[in-house]
Write a protein that holds these residues in place. Structure first.
Motif, PDB file in Angstrom:
ATOM      1  N   VAL A 151       0.813  -1.391   0.020  1.00 24.36           N
ATOM      2  CA  VAL A 151       0.000  -0.119  -0.197  1.00 24.36           C
ATOM      3  C   VAL A 151       1.049   1.318   0.093  1.00 24.36           C
ATOM      4  O   VAL A 151       0.669   2.149  -0.946  1.00 24.36           O
ATOM      5  CB  VAL A 151      -0.874  -0.092   1.297  1.00 24.36           C
ATOM      6  CG1 VAL A 151      -1.700   1.480   1.405  1.00 24.36           C
ATOM      7  CG2 VAL A 151      -1.952  -0.993   1.078  1.00 24.36           C
ATOM      8  N   THR A 152       2.034   1.150   0.776  1.00 26.08           N
ATOM      9  CA  THR A 152       2.748   2.389   0.823  1.00 26.08           C
ATOM     10  C   THR A 152       3.727   2.637  -0.562  1.00 26.08           C
ATOM     11  O   THR A 152       3.523   3.573  -0.841  1.00 26.08           O
ATOM     12  CB  THR A 152       3.850   2.301   1.824  1.00 26.08           C
ATOM     13  OG1 THR A 152       3.242   2.033   3.230  1.00 26.08           O
ATOM     14  CG2 THR A 152       4.729   3.404   2.025  1.00 26.08           C
ATOM     15  N   ALA A 153       4.036   1.497  -1.231  1.00 19.79           N
ATOM     16  CA  ALA A 153       4.692   1.548  -2.368  1.00 19.79           C
ATOM     17  C   ALA A 153       3.915   2.062  -3.643  1.00 19.79           C
ATOM     18  O   ALA A 153       4.120   2.889  -4.276  1.00 19.79           O
ATOM     19  CB  ALA A 153       5.107   0.101  -2.835  1.00 19.79           C
ATOM     20  N   ILE A 154       2.378   1.598  -3.680  1.00 16.88           N
ATOM     21  CA  ILE A 154       1.610   1.984  -4.414  1.00 16.88           C
ATOM     22  C   ILE A 154       1.078   3.653  -4.326  1.00 16.88           C
ATOM     23  O   ILE A 154       1.216   4.452  -5.344  1.00 16.88           O
ATOM     24  CB  ILE A 154       0.112   1.426  -4.272  1.00 16.88           C
ATOM     25  CG1 ILE A 154       0.593  -0.215  -4.956  1.00 16.88           C
ATOM     26  CG2 ILE A 154      -0.841   2.031  -5.283  1.00 16.88           C
ATOM     27  CD1 ILE A 154      -0.547  -1.091  -4.864  1.00 16.88           C
ATOM     28  N   PHE A 155       0.987   3.781  -3.119  1.00 10.82           N
ATOM     29  CA  PHE A 155       0.793   5.414  -2.879  1.00 10.82           C
ATOM     30  C   PHE A 155       1.721   6.179  -3.500  1.00 10.82           C
ATOM     31  O   PHE A 155       1.697   7.473  -3.982  1.00 10.82           O
ATOM     32  CB  PHE A 155       0.584   5.525  -1.183  1.00 10.82           C
ATOM     33  CG  PHE A 155       0.377   6.971  -0.854  1.00 10.82           C
ATOM     34  CD1 PHE A 155      -0.717   7.716  -1.094  1.00 10.82           C
ATOM     35  CD2 PHE A 155       1.528   7.633  -0.352  1.00 10.82           C
ATOM     36  CE1 PHE A 155      -1.093   9.172  -0.646  1.00 10.82           C
ATOM     37  CE2 PHE A 155       1.397   9.042  -0.033  1.00 10.82           C
ATOM     38  CZ  PHE A 155       0.202   9.702   0.014  1.00 10.82           C
ATOM     39  N   LEU A 156       3.092   5.903  -3.006  1.00 12.22           N
ATOM     40  CA  LEU A 156       4.009   6.455  -3.228  1.00 12.22           C
ATOM     41  C   LEU A 156       4.450   6.734  -5.082  1.00 12.22           C
ATOM     42  O   LEU A 156       4.579   7.911  -5.498  1.00 12.22           O
ATOM     43  CB  LEU A 156       5.677   6.178  -2.806  1.00 12.22           C
ATOM     44  CG  LEU A 156       5.663   6.261  -1.391  1.00 12.22           C
ATOM     45  CD1 LEU A 156       6.983   5.641  -0.705  1.00 12.22           C
ATOM     46  CD2 LEU A 156       5.806   8.065  -0.843  1.00 12.22           C
ATOM     47  N   ILE A 157       4.148   5.420  -5.519  1.00 11.76           N
ATOM     48  CA  ILE A 157       4.375   5.673  -7.054  1.00 11.76           C
ATOM     49  C   ILE A 157       3.228   6.443  -7.770  1.00 11.76           C
ATOM     50  O   ILE A 157       3.388   7.384  -8.369  1.00 11.76           O
ATOM     51  CB  ILE A 157       3.967   4.118  -7.633  1.00 11.76           C
ATOM     52  CG1 ILE A 157       5.326   3.331  -7.400  1.00 11.76           C
ATOM     53  CG2 ILE A 157       3.671   4.034  -9.036  1.00 11.76           C
ATOM     54  CD1 ILE A 157       5.322   1.726  -7.488  1.00 11.76           C
ATOM     55  N   ASP A 158       2.061   6.334  -7.171  1.00 13.49           N
ATOM     56  CA  ASP A 158       1.125   7.378  -7.722  1.00 13.49           C
ATOM     57  C   ASP A 158       1.017   8.625  -7.421  1.00 13.49           C
ATOM     58  O   ASP A 158       0.815   9.309  -8.348  1.00 13.49           O
ATOM     59  CB  ASP A 158      -0.343   6.912  -7.202  1.00 13.49           C
ATOM     60  CG  ASP A 158      -1.080   5.532  -7.884  1.00 13.49           C
ATOM     61  OD1 ASP A 158      -0.400   5.146  -9.042  1.00 13.49           O
ATOM     62  OD2 ASP A 158      -1.708   4.784  -7.312  1.00 13.49           O
ATOM     63  N   PHE A 159       1.803   9.029  -6.362  1.00 15.60           N
ATOM     64  CA  PHE A 159       2.049  10.496  -5.733  1.00 15.60           C
ATOM     65  C   PHE A 159       3.148  11.011  -6.718  1.00 15.60           C
ATOM     66  O   PHE A 159       3.040  12.019  -7.092  1.00 15.60           O
ATOM     67  CB  PHE A 159       2.193  10.250  -4.173  1.00 15.60           C
ATOM     68  CG  PHE A 159       2.586  11.585  -3.582  1.00 15.60           C
ATOM     69  CD1 PHE A 159       1.560  12.738  -3.275  1.00 15.60           C
ATOM     70  CD2 PHE A 159       4.024  12.150  -3.574  1.00 15.60           C
ATOM     71  CE1 PHE A 159       1.698  13.888  -3.058  1.00 15.60           C
ATOM     72  CE2 PHE A 159       4.284  13.402  -3.120  1.00 15.60           C
ATOM     73  CZ  PHE A 159       3.198  14.301  -2.665  1.00 15.60           C
ATOM     74  N   LEU A 160       4.084  10.220  -6.770  1.00 15.21           N
ATOM     75  CA  LEU A 160       5.271  10.666  -7.327  1.00 15.21           C
ATOM     76  C   LEU A 160       4.937  10.811  -9.094  1.00 15.21           C
ATOM     77  O   LEU A 160       5.721  11.456  -9.811  1.00 15.21           O
ATOM     78  CB  LEU A 160       6.475   9.820  -7.126  1.00 15.21           C
ATOM     79  CG  LEU A 160       7.058   9.910  -5.802  1.00 15.21           C
ATOM     80  CD1 LEU A 160       8.359   9.374  -5.474  1.00 15.21           C
ATOM     81  CD2 LEU A 160       7.234  11.586  -5.609  1.00 15.21           C
ATOM     82  N   TYR A 161       4.133   9.769  -9.678  1.00 19.09           N
ATOM     83  CA  TYR A 161       3.981   9.735 -10.957  1.00 19.09           C
ATOM     84  C   TYR A 161       3.047  10.779 -11.531  1.00 19.09           C
ATOM     85  O   TYR A 161       3.118  11.331 -12.312  1.00 19.09           O
ATOM     86  CB  TYR A 161       3.545   8.438 -11.311  1.00 19.09           C
ATOM     87  CG  TYR A 161       3.258   8.303 -12.997  1.00 19.09           C
ATOM     88  CD1 TYR A 161       4.676   8.089 -13.741  1.00 19.09           C
ATOM     89  CD2 TYR A 161       2.064   8.071 -13.366  1.00 19.09           C
ATOM     90  CE1 TYR A 161       4.534   7.718 -15.100  1.00 19.09           C
ATOM     91  CE2 TYR A 161       2.042   7.814 -14.838  1.00 19.09           C
ATOM     92  CZ  TYR A 161       2.907   7.602 -15.525  1.00 19.09           C
ATOM     93  OH  TYR A 161       3.111   7.502 -16.849  1.00 19.09           O
TER      94      TYR A 161
END
Length: 68
Positions: free
Chosen positions: A58-68
């Motif tokens: 969940v953390t990785a998906i959030f960071l990927i979507d936030f940074l992308y």
């Protein structure tokens, strides 16, 4: 995470998406079951791994979507 990234950045039909998701989920469940069957881990270890892995996912998906 690999499944998420594949589905997020590639275009697949709905049938193919469900096949990828089902295959990934089956692989995860079979690996967890094999850890229990072989006696390498206790049930609490496997459940803890699912929870820790889910939190990381969940953390990785959030960071990927936030940074992308």
């Amino acid at each position: 995470l690999i499944t998420y990234l594949t589905l997020r950045f590639e275009i697949f039909s709905l049938k193919r998406k469900w096949l990828i998701i089902s295959g990934s989920a089956l692989l995860i469940i079979l690996i967890a079951f094999s850890r229990l069957y072989l006696g390498v881990h206790f049930l609490s270890d496997v459940i803890g791994g699912f929870l820790l892995g889910g939190a990381w996912l969940v953390t990785a998906i959030f960071l990927i979507d936030f940074l992308y």
